[in-house]
Every structure is written in structure tokens, then in C-alpha cells.
Write a protein that holds these residues in place. Sequence first.
Motif, mmCIF file in Angstrom:
data_model
loop_
_atom_site.group_PDB
_atom_site.id
_atom_site.type_symbol
_atom_site.label_atom_id
_atom_site.label_comp_id
_atom_site.label_asym_id
_atom_site.label_seq_id
_atom_site.Cartn_x
_atom_site.Cartn_y
_atom_site.Cartn_z
ATOM 1 N N PRO A 1 1.948 11.407 -12.624
ATOM 2 C CA PRO A 1 1.367 11.348 -10.777
ATOM 3 C C PRO A 1 0.853 9.698 -10.781
ATOM 4 C CG PRO A 1 0.255 13.701 -11.535
ATOM 5 C CD PRO A 1 1.237 12.778 -12.588
ATOM 6 N N VAL A 2 0.294 9.745 -11.997
ATOM 7 C CA VAL A 2 0.460 8.541 -11.769
ATOM 8 C C VAL A 2 0.978 6.989 -12.004
ATOM 9 C CG1 VAL A 2 -1.640 6.148 -12.768
ATOM 10 C CG2 VAL A 2 -2.431 8.442 -13.007
ATOM 11 N N ARG A 3 2.126 6.982 -13.024
ATOM 12 C CA ARG A 3 3.278 6.648 -13.443
ATOM 13 C C ARG A 3 3.992 6.762 -12.611
ATOM 14 N NH1 ARG A 3 4.050 2.732 -16.904
ATOM 15 N NH2 ARG A 3 3.035 3.859 -18.371
ATOM 16 N N LYS A 4 4.220 7.711 -11.696
ATOM 17 C CA LYS A 4 5.260 7.743 -10.116
ATOM 18 C C LYS A 4 4.434 6.921 -9.370
ATOM 19 C CE LYS A 4 6.599 12.597 -9.606
ATOM 20 N NZ LYS A 4 6.518 12.989 -11.134
ATOM 21 N N LEU A 5 3.229 6.308 -9.142
ATOM 22 C CA LEU A 5 2.245 5.166 -8.442
ATOM 23 C C LEU A 5 2.978 4.053 -8.614
ATOM 24 C CD1 LEU A 5 -1.535 6.203 -7.967
ATOM 25 C CD2 LEU A 5 -0.054 6.153 -6.178
ATOM 26 N N LEU A 6 2.632 3.593 -9.989
ATOM 27 C CA LEU A 6 2.652 2.161 -10.403
ATOM 28 C C LEU A 6 4.531 2.297 -9.766
ATOM 29 C CD1 LEU A 6 0.920 2.558 -14.029
ATOM 30 C CD2 LEU A 6 0.211 1.557 -11.712
ATOM 31 N N ASN A 7 5.368 3.530 -10.402
ATOM 32 C CA ASN A 7 6.988 3.154 -10.106
ATOM 33 C C ASN A 7 7.380 2.979 -8.496
ATOM 34 O OD1 ASN A 7 7.831 3.294 -13.173
ATOM 35 N ND2 ASN A 7 8.137 5.460 -12.645
ATOM 36 N N THR B 1 1.113 -1.060 -0.330
ATOM 37 C CA THR B 1 -0.150 -0.295 -0.165
ATOM 38 C C THR B 1 1.202 1.272 0.135
ATOM 39 O OG1 THR B 1 -1.782 -1.656 1.373
ATOM 40 C CG2 THR B 1 -1.572 1.045 0.982
ATOM 41 N N ILE B 2 0.354 1.931 -1.468
ATOM 42 C CA ILE B 2 1.614 3.363 -1.107
ATOM 43 C C ILE B 2 0.651 4.381 -0.215
ATOM 44 C CG2 ILE B 2 2.237 5.174 -2.409
ATOM 45 C CD1 ILE B 2 1.858 2.962 -4.833
ATOM 46 N N PRO B 3 1.060 5.019 1.070
ATOM 47 C CA PRO B 3 0.604 5.698 1.627
ATOM 48 C C PRO B 3 -0.065 7.101 1.326
ATOM 49 C CG PRO B 3 3.644 6.706 1.632
ATOM 50 C CD PRO B 3 2.878 4.746 1.059
ATOM 51 N N GLY B 4 -0.938 6.998 1.959
ATOM 52 C CA GLY B 4 -1.863 9.195 1.206
ATOM 53 C C GLY B 4 -0.913 9.812 1.126
#
Length: 261
Positions: A195-201, A108-111
Amino acid sequence: MIYYKTGYENTVLNANDLEYGIYSALVKLGPRKKVLVVPPDFTRFHSRSGDITSLIYQYYKENLKEILPALGTHAPMTDHEIEEMYKGVPKELFRIHDWRNDVVTVGTIPGDFVSKITNGALDYSWPAQLNKLIINGKHDLILSVGQVVPHEVVGMASYNKNLFVGTGGHEGINKSHFVGAVYGMERMMGKVDTPVRKLLNYASEHFTSHLPIVYIHTVIGRDESGRLVIRGLYIGDDEEVLGLAADLSLKVNFTIVYKPL
């Protein structure tokens, strides 16, 4: 690491070129005994991922154990679609991604990270989700196949989106798409650093770096007659492979205007 790369704006890769590129990379990877391929479904027919998957099957034969089309929340592929897209590949190798029941949250990536990449617009945590076959299948090679092309949610399609969205669950898919919606399609199209790519990376780096994932990317464009052709082929196991393909896609798949229409 890059295992194979080729492509320019005017390149046309034929079937022999495609086979040479794929097999050159697979030789470098060395012998494998339990291979999983994650290609797109029929909605991405023109990516040439079906041809690539067929080549992978011809190379590995009985060591290619499973094929998991990255459906996201799409309907499963029909037998006709499998036969047309993945010529010569036995149907018994195909698995269905059930985004309701077959998904594992690998981390889980933190908020606060989500808040940082969205400039404070969102602060929910994000579950990095994958089909259980990817995380628990004990494969010694996972080949993620797809086309790098402009995408309204992530900026450029493919790379780790093929896994975390293509084999993700409803919460991971919906929340990632909302990150893109809040940030704005106009700010992201054609860009790798979004931003979405940062999540995935983040998810790739923190939750799946132990998995033997290699990405195979095509770049598709049109020739002078309007026919779809392969302009580039890039194979690698890290973010560099996306950057190379995205640079070419920006030249091949975009018409840039220098003032508003």
C-alpha cells in the motif's frame, strides 16, 4: 528505462566495477548542466551512496550544483559525517532538508484511493510532499541514490521513497507510515507491491513525471567472512529498476523459513 544493471547472489563489485557502472549510465544520459543528487544521510552509510555521490561529483564537477541528503525528519548531517561519507565532495554543495519549512505539496492523493489500497482501513487524503529544491530547482538531472533493502514501512526501501519520504514533510511522512502500520509489517517486508508503495507510485505518476529523475540503487550483502560487499547495481528511471534490485535483495538480505518459528 534501465541505464545499467548488474548483480547476482555471489557478485562482488569492487571500486572499479562501481565506477564503471555509474559512468556507463551517466554517459548514456548525455551532457547535463545543472545536476542535483539526493543521497541518504549517515544512517545509511553502508549503502555505498557516499562513494557513488563522490563518483558523480568527479564526473560532473561544476555541473553538479547541489546535494540534498534525504534526511526525512532526521537531524542534519555534521561536517564530520559529510567528510567521512562523501569523500572529496565540497561541503558547500550540500543543502539541508528542512522538513518544517522547505516542503512543497505537489499534489494530493484522494481518500478513496487510500481506502482502496488499505481495504477500507483508512480514508484520509495523502499529501505528496517534496523539498522545494526538487520541484522548483530547474535541474536537468536529479539523481536519487540509495540501497534497496527490507523496510518495515514500505516493504523495500529506496526508489521514490527516497524523495517523498526522504525529502517530505511531517504530514506526508507520518500518514504514509501509518498506512504501513495499519496494513501490517508482517505482510509487507520484502515486497515491492505494498500500500505505501502504491501511494508513492501514484505520486510519481501524477505529480512528478515531468522531472528528470534517475534512480541509482545498490544491493548490499555479506560475503563468506561477514564483510559487507556490493552484490548489485541498478540504474534506471522507472519502477523496473526497483523490481530488479528488490529481486536480488530478496535473495541476499533474507533468510526464508518455510514454517513459523
